[in-house]
Enzyme design. Structure first.
Site, mmCIF file in Angstrom:
data_model
loop_
_atom_site.group_PDB
_atom_site.id
_atom_site.type_symbol
_atom_site.label_atom_id
_atom_site.label_comp_id
_atom_site.label_asym_id
_atom_site.label_seq_id
_atom_site.Cartn_x
_atom_site.Cartn_y
_atom_site.Cartn_z
ATOM 1 N N LYS A 44 4.592 -11.915 0.381
ATOM 2 C CA LYS A 44 4.407 -13.140 -0.388
ATOM 3 C C LYS A 44 5.106 -13.055 -1.746
ATOM 4 O O LYS A 44 5.670 -14.028 -2.219
ATOM 5 C CB LYS A 44 2.935 -13.477 -0.547
ATOM 6 C CG LYS A 44 2.147 -12.543 -1.418
ATOM 7 C CD LYS A 44 0.715 -13.018 -1.518
ATOM 8 C CE LYS A 44 -0.170 -11.959 -2.128
ATOM 9 N NZ LYS A 44 0.269 -11.485 -3.443
ATOM 10 N N THR A 45 5.103 -11.850 -2.317
ATOM 11 C CA THR A 45 5.748 -11.695 -3.622
ATOM 12 C C THR A 45 7.245 -11.970 -3.472
ATOM 13 O O THR A 45 7.837 -12.693 -4.278
ATOM 14 C CB THR A 45 5.518 -10.256 -4.143
ATOM 15 O OG1 THR A 45 4.156 -9.912 -3.912
ATOM 16 C CG2 THR A 45 5.834 -10.143 -5.595
ATOM 17 N N ASP A 249 0.000 -17.553 -7.874
ATOM 18 C CA ASP A 249 -0.100 -16.389 -6.977
ATOM 19 C C ASP A 249 -1.580 -15.986 -6.867
ATOM 20 O O ASP A 249 -2.372 -16.292 -7.750
ATOM 21 C CB ASP A 249 0.729 -15.243 -7.577
ATOM 22 C CG ASP A 249 0.971 -14.144 -6.554
ATOM 23 O OD1 ASP A 249 0.643 -14.341 -5.374
ATOM 24 O OD2 ASP A 249 1.480 -13.083 -6.937
ATOM 25 N N GLU A 250 -1.923 -15.279 -5.822
ATOM 26 C CA GLU A 250 -3.305 -14.791 -5.610
ATOM 27 C C GLU A 250 -4.313 -15.922 -5.779
ATOM 28 O O GLU A 250 -5.332 -15.781 -6.464
ATOM 29 C CB GLU A 250 -3.637 -13.648 -6.592
ATOM 30 C CG GLU A 250 -2.640 -12.509 -6.628
ATOM 31 C CD GLU A 250 -2.790 -11.520 -5.478
ATOM 32 O OE1 GLU A 250 -3.594 -11.765 -4.563
ATOM 33 O OE2 GLU A 250 -2.068 -10.501 -5.502
ATOM 34 N N GLN A 281 -8.267 -11.715 1.571
ATOM 35 C CA GLN A 281 -8.220 -10.694 0.512
ATOM 36 C C GLN A 281 -8.924 -11.163 -0.762
ATOM 37 O O GLN A 281 -8.653 -10.660 -1.848
ATOM 38 C CB GLN A 281 -6.765 -10.320 0.203
ATOM 39 C CG GLN A 281 -6.086 -9.602 1.361
ATOM 40 C CD GLN A 281 -4.691 -9.128 0.979
ATOM 41 O OE1 GLN A 281 -4.525 -8.251 0.141
ATOM 42 N NE2 GLN A 281 -3.673 -9.692 1.601
ATOM 43 N N ARG A 638 -3.786 -1.240 2.850
ATOM 44 C CA ARG A 638 -2.935 -0.559 1.848
ATOM 45 C C ARG A 638 -2.153 0.571 2.511
ATOM 46 O O ARG A 638 -1.209 1.107 1.940
ATOM 47 C CB ARG A 638 -3.770 0.063 0.700
ATOM 48 C CG ARG A 638 -4.666 -0.862 -0.101
ATOM 49 C CD ARG A 638 -3.937 -2.010 -0.684
ATOM 50 N NE ARG A 638 -4.058 -3.184 0.161
ATOM 51 C CZ ARG A 638 -3.274 -4.244 0.089
ATOM 52 N NH1 ARG A 638 -2.311 -4.303 -0.789
ATOM 53 N NH2 ARG A 638 -3.422 -5.279 0.900
HETATM 54 N N1 LIG Z 1 11.641 -10.516 4.871
HETATM 55 C C1 LIG Z 1 11.419 -9.216 4.654
HETATM 56 N N2 LIG Z 1 12.216 -8.299 5.186
HETATM 57 C C2 LIG Z 1 12.007 -6.976 4.993
HETATM 58 N N3 LIG Z 1 10.990 -6.472 4.260
HETATM 59 C C3 LIG Z 1 10.154 -7.349 3.693
HETATM 60 C C4 LIG Z 1 10.315 -8.762 3.853
HETATM 61 N N4 LIG Z 1 9.318 -9.365 3.188
HETATM 62 C C5 LIG Z 1 8.581 -8.384 2.622
HETATM 63 N N5 LIG Z 1 9.066 -7.186 2.925
HETATM 64 C C6 LIG Z 1 8.502 -5.866 2.496
HETATM 65 O O1 LIG Z 1 7.128 -5.824 2.864
HETATM 66 C C7 LIG Z 1 6.344 -5.098 1.910
HETATM 67 C C8 LIG Z 1 5.163 -5.950 1.470
HETATM 68 O O2 LIG Z 1 5.637 -7.015 0.693
HETATM 69 P P1 LIG Z 1 4.828 -7.585 -0.541
HETATM 70 O O3 LIG Z 1 4.414 -6.482 -1.427
HETATM 71 O O4 LIG Z 1 5.603 -8.717 -1.102
HETATM 72 O O5 LIG Z 1 3.592 -8.079 0.269
HETATM 73 P P2 LIG Z 1 2.334 -8.844 -0.197
HETATM 74 O O6 LIG Z 1 2.234 -9.991 0.746
HETATM 75 O O7 LIG Z 1 2.408 -9.171 -1.651
HETATM 76 O O8 LIG Z 1 1.196 -7.775 0.107
HETATM 77 P P3 LIG Z 1 -0.402 -7.746 -0.193
HETATM 78 O O9 LIG Z 1 -0.876 -9.160 -0.251
HETATM 79 O O10 LIG Z 1 -0.970 -6.993 0.962
HETATM 80 O O11 LIG Z 1 -0.575 -6.979 -1.463
HETATM 81 C C9 LIG Z 1 7.292 -4.756 0.771
HETATM 82 O O12 LIG Z 1 7.667 -3.401 0.917
HETATM 83 C C10 LIG Z 1 8.468 -5.708 0.980
HETATM 84 O O13 LIG Z 1 9.692 -5.201 0.511
#
Ligand SMILES: Nc1ncnc2c1ncn2[C@@H]1O[C@H](COP(=O)(O)OP(=O)(O)OP(=O)(O)O)[C@@H](O)[C@H]1O
Length: 843
Positions: A44-45, A249-250, A281, A638
């Site tokens: 999502k980030t 976000d969040e 979450q 995690r």
């Molecule tokens: N389209 C993509 N292709 C390859 N890797 C990706 C892609 N999108 C995200 N990732 C990888 O997936 C991992 C998780 O991404 P991110 O930290 O943005 O997730 P998140 O949704 O914020 O996680 P959470 O909500 O669990 O904390 C990171 O290592 C990121 O680089």
């Protein structure tokens, strides 16, 4: 310079290349309200970073007209950096930050305008208000309780009142669809019982005291912003025009007041808002987050585009499946259903291990960590539900000489010596900041008598001027305490003059304070053993102020103090550079990722933690249970490659050794992804808790323990029920409530620990937490900067952080010698203090 010519354009083709189809769809659609429902580790980030870059580069929306709210300051900084990297230019994002930092900015801006103050009825806070932290708040409450109940009031009462006030400020009442903030008057009006009336009364007294000190607490930043915008609708209208796009976000952790703020700021015609979150979450209900806000978004802002990010990039398929099988036991509305999956290899099974007691559990964890080897230490985390569980784990690691660190210890800025110097700075920024004056008036000791201080306070209370005015009058008077007070007021006056002269940059001013007060000697006298470390902390502090000064050209002392007061536990970083295993509560683990995760204490009543059930309705008990399950889900997700879950059949907890059943969450795991090992014992003989030893118990067969511990994998079929134990049983009482900080509190961890510096997924250096030591540049040769000084106007220089640039102005002398540099990469000047900076002249 035209930003749009200089910057990269993140267009549709970039989005298609860098994002998966769902992420790209979410980033491309910019009109109207959107909910991005993002499973754990689904990127999502990455998705919102690209979306904002797309908005400002392709759709040419002014970056200063994007309001982007993040959960921590760290997240905001990282997002800004990532966007700037994508764009390959430094666009300003003035309105990217946490709810608190955005509100603080709005308040400072608006309260500086007379028209706003007038519209607010003429008596609000001055724009230079202070922000009171937990200590300051408690100090005020102590005074109020003492006045009311006498010296021997119950200290628990203070905690309760503290929580109640936070709850008043964070929960909104809805009357005929109208949002009503709980001011002291509203709280008094709604109080039904004597206890509630009393709390409302304390709340009123507390707010009065804050107003007298021209201070707000952390909750007030949001509360007062919403209040201001409700009272001055015209202001809200202007802001809605101003913010062309809103990103949050969040979103699952939004509370009522934050929601009201968003409604006030989102443009009502365009409804251009994207919220991102995962209701699975949502783990901050206990401090006011309202999960219904994300679940109702599609109704509140209908018609809403919902995009689901379901591919988990972080974890192996087994971990994703296992975590998913547990969270499926929560009741979720149809619109919120997600099918999170991983395309990674299946990986190892999830290791579920049972032990006879917490010590066996801890020593097995340590053994498993040791077996993986030192290369994996920094990639390994040990989670637990309550802080108290860490001691035995720390000891077990220590026994095997495994280096570890507890994440979530005392913040750098919360250390006593740091807070003292900050309080000195605070008295310079706000003359009414009584709490700061009281902190430093006798630190280091100046033998200023209690009666003298109380005399000054009484006058302030009676409305006879600020603390500073009264202090000055007393110091210049003929009273017995005057000479000693005069020493103090002379010091403060001198620093005030330095500050207003504009000749002394912030870090120099702070250094003067430390030197003029003899603070380092005071530390040496106070405790020789800790003095060196505490003095080093002060040096780090100066370094951090220097960095702030460089990063925010022209920033005032007030701006620096604001920045510090906005930092929260979430802004800490895990240090992966020192090869340490990280221990933390699961709440602290939000947003982090580790190769290997050990989750200790999966015991019913500990995880899920049972607390205060006798006071709760069945619906509240269910809500609490679902939040615990979400917390378990956060913990499991995690892990990237290996996940270990532990249960101990007996545990020392809250003063007693008692049996525990395995956590119901273990029983909810999909059995096809579980490798179950019953009652391993790592010790040949087990000393019990009274010092006797007994032989290793014969836990030969699966599930042979006394506590019905065999998980009924796969056969529960219980849908949303919580297994066969009653969560609301009266015998659970409320004895497990102690591990959490109060409603609205921001800290789970209270143990002192080295301050972490970086985390795996976000390795960007953070400014204040662990400032980088700088190599000192050669001191300028003369008292003034002359043309033959290498640092003259027009000289080309290189800075370790900002790159190359040209000196535009050189001024000041000695320690104060500084230069304004226009760096090639930036469109502005930065003031660099030569005494600190590694500034190399290159031409
Ligand atoms: N389209 C993509 N292709 C390859 N890797 C990706 C892609 N999108 C995200 N990732 C990888 O997936 C991992 C998780 O991404 P991110 O930290 O943005 O997730 P998140 O949704 O914020 O996680 P959470 O909500 O669990 O904390 C990171 O290592 C990121 O680089």
């Amino acid at each position: 310079m035209d930003d749009f010519v200089e910057c990269n354009v993140v267009d549709d083709s970039v989005l298609d290349k860098e994002l998966n189809p769902e992420q790209a769809a979410a980033a491309k659609k910019i009109n109207g309200p959107m909910l991005i429902l993002a499973g754990a580790g689904s990127g999502k980030t990455r998705c919102i970073t690209y979306k904002i870059a797309h908005l400002v580069s392709y759709h040419k929306i002014d970056s200063n007209r994007v309001l982007a709210v993040t959960f921590t300051n760290k997240a905001a900084r990282e997002m800004k950096d990532r966007i700037q990297k994508l764009l390959n230019c430094r666009k300003p994002f003035t309105w990217m930050g946490t709810f608190h930092s955005v509100c603080l900015k709005l308040l400072k801006l608006c309260l500086a305008k007379e028209s706003v103050i007038k519209a607010l009825g003429g008596k609000w806070f001055d724009a230079n208000f202070s922000i009171y932290d937990d200590d300051d708040q408690k100090r005020i409450l102590k005074e109020i309780l003492k006045d009311d109940l006498g010296d021997d009031y119950d200290v628990n009462e203070l905690k309760k009142v503290h929580s109640a006030i936070s709850r008043f400020k964070n929960t909104v009442l809805y009357k005929n669809d109208k949002a009503v903030l709980q001011t002291p008057d509203v709280a008094a009006l709604n109080a039904e019982f004597a206890d509630e009336e009393r709390k409302a009364r304390y709340y009123a007294a507390y707010q009065k005291k804050l107003a007298e000190s021209n201070a707000m607490d952390f909750d007030d930043l949001l509360f007062n912003t919403v209040r201001m915008l409700q009272m001055v609708p015209n202001l809200a209208e202007q802001l809605r025009e101003r913010f062309q796009y809103v990103v949050v976000d969040e979103y699952q952790d939004t509370n009522d007041v934050q929601y009201e703020l968003l409604k006030l700021l989102i443009n009502r015609d365009t409804k251009n808002v994207t919220v991102v979150g995962d209701d699975d979450q949502s783990i901050y209900g206990w401090r006011g987050a309202n999960i219904k806000i994300i679940r109702n978004f599609h109704r509140d802002f209908a018609p809403v585009t919902i995009v689901k990010l379901e591919r988990n990039y972080r974890s192996t398929a087994n971990i994703v499946k296992g975590a998913g099988s547990v969270i499926a036991h929560n009741v979720r509305p149809a619109e919120m259903q997600k099918n999170v999956f991983s395309k990674e290899e299946a990986g190892e099974l999830i290791h579920v291990r049972y032990f006879e007691d917490d010590r066996a559990e801890a020593s097995n964890i340590a053994k498993t960590v040791a077996q993986a080897g030192p290369d994996f230490y920094a990639k390994t985390a040990i989670f637990y539900r309550t802080n108290a569980q860490s001691r035995v784990l720390e000891k077990a690691l220590n026994d095997l000489r495994i280096p570890s660190v507890i994440f979530g210890g005392t913040r750098f800025w919360d250390r006593k010596e740091i807070k003292d110097v900050l309080a000195y700075l605070r008295v310079l920024a706000n003359e009414k900041d009584d709490a700061a004056y009281l902190r430093v008036i006798n630190t280091p000791p100046r033998a200023i008598g209690k009666t003298t201080v109380e005399g000054v306070l009484a006058k302030v209370k009676a409305g006879e001027g600020s603390f500073w005015d009264n202090l000055l009058a007393e110091a210049n008077g003929t009273g017995r305490g005057a000479p000693k007070l005069k020493v103090f007021t002379d010091l403060v006056t001198n620093w005030k003059n330095m500050m207003t002269s504009g000749e002394y940059p912030l870090p120099i001013l702070a250094e003067h304070i430390i030197n003029d007060t003899g603070y380092k000697d005071f530390l040496r006298k106070e405790d020789e053993v800790t003095a060196d470390e505490r003095i080093a902390n002060l040096d780090e502090m100066i370094n951090a102020i220097r960095e702030f000064d460089e990063e925010h050209p022209g920033a005032t002392l007030d701006a620096f103090l604001q920045d510090i007061s906005l930092l929260t536990d979430g802004d800490k970083k895990v240090d992966t550079s020192k090869g340490l295993v990280t221990l933390m509560t699961i709440h602290m683990a939000k947003g982090l990722e580790f190769n290997t995760v050990h989750l200790a204490g999966c015991d019913d009543e500990i995880f899920p933690l049972v607390r205060g059930t006798s006071m709760l309705s069945m619906a509240e008990i269910n809500e609490q249970m679902e939040e615990e399950r979400r917390l378990f889900y956060v913990g499991c997700t995690r892990a990237e490659k290996k996940l270990y879950l532990y249960h101990a059949e007996r545990r020392f907890f809250q003063g007693n050794i008692r049996p525990f059943a395995p956590s119901r969450f273990l029983k909810e795991l999909d059995p096809s992804v579980v490798d179950f090992t019953p009652c391993l014992n790592t010790r040949p003989s087990v000393p019990d808790f009274v010092g006797n030893t007994r032989s290793k118990p014969s836990y030969g067969s699966y599930g042979s323990s006394n506590y019905g511990s065999r998980p009924s994998y796969g056969n529960s079929g219980s849908g949303n029920s919580y297994g066969n134990r009653s969560f609301g049983g009266a015998s659970h009482g409320s004895s497990f409530g102690g591990s959490r900080s109060g409603f609205g509190g921001s800290s789970f961890g209270s143990r002192p620990a080295p301050v972490p510096a970086s985390i795996k997924k976000n390795d960007k250096h953070i400014v204040y937490r662990n400032p980088v030591k700088v190599v000192k540049a050669p001191a300028p040769s003369g008292p003034t900067i002359e043309y033959d000084n290498p640092y003259h106007e027009g000289a080309r220089v290189r800075h370790s952080r900002y790159g190359t640039g040209v000196i535009m102005k050189a001024y000041g002398s000695g320690d104060n010698a500084r230069v304004d540099v226009r760096f090639d990469r930036e469109n502005m000047n930065r003031t660099i203090i030569l005494k600190y900076a590694a500034l190399e002249v290159i031409g």
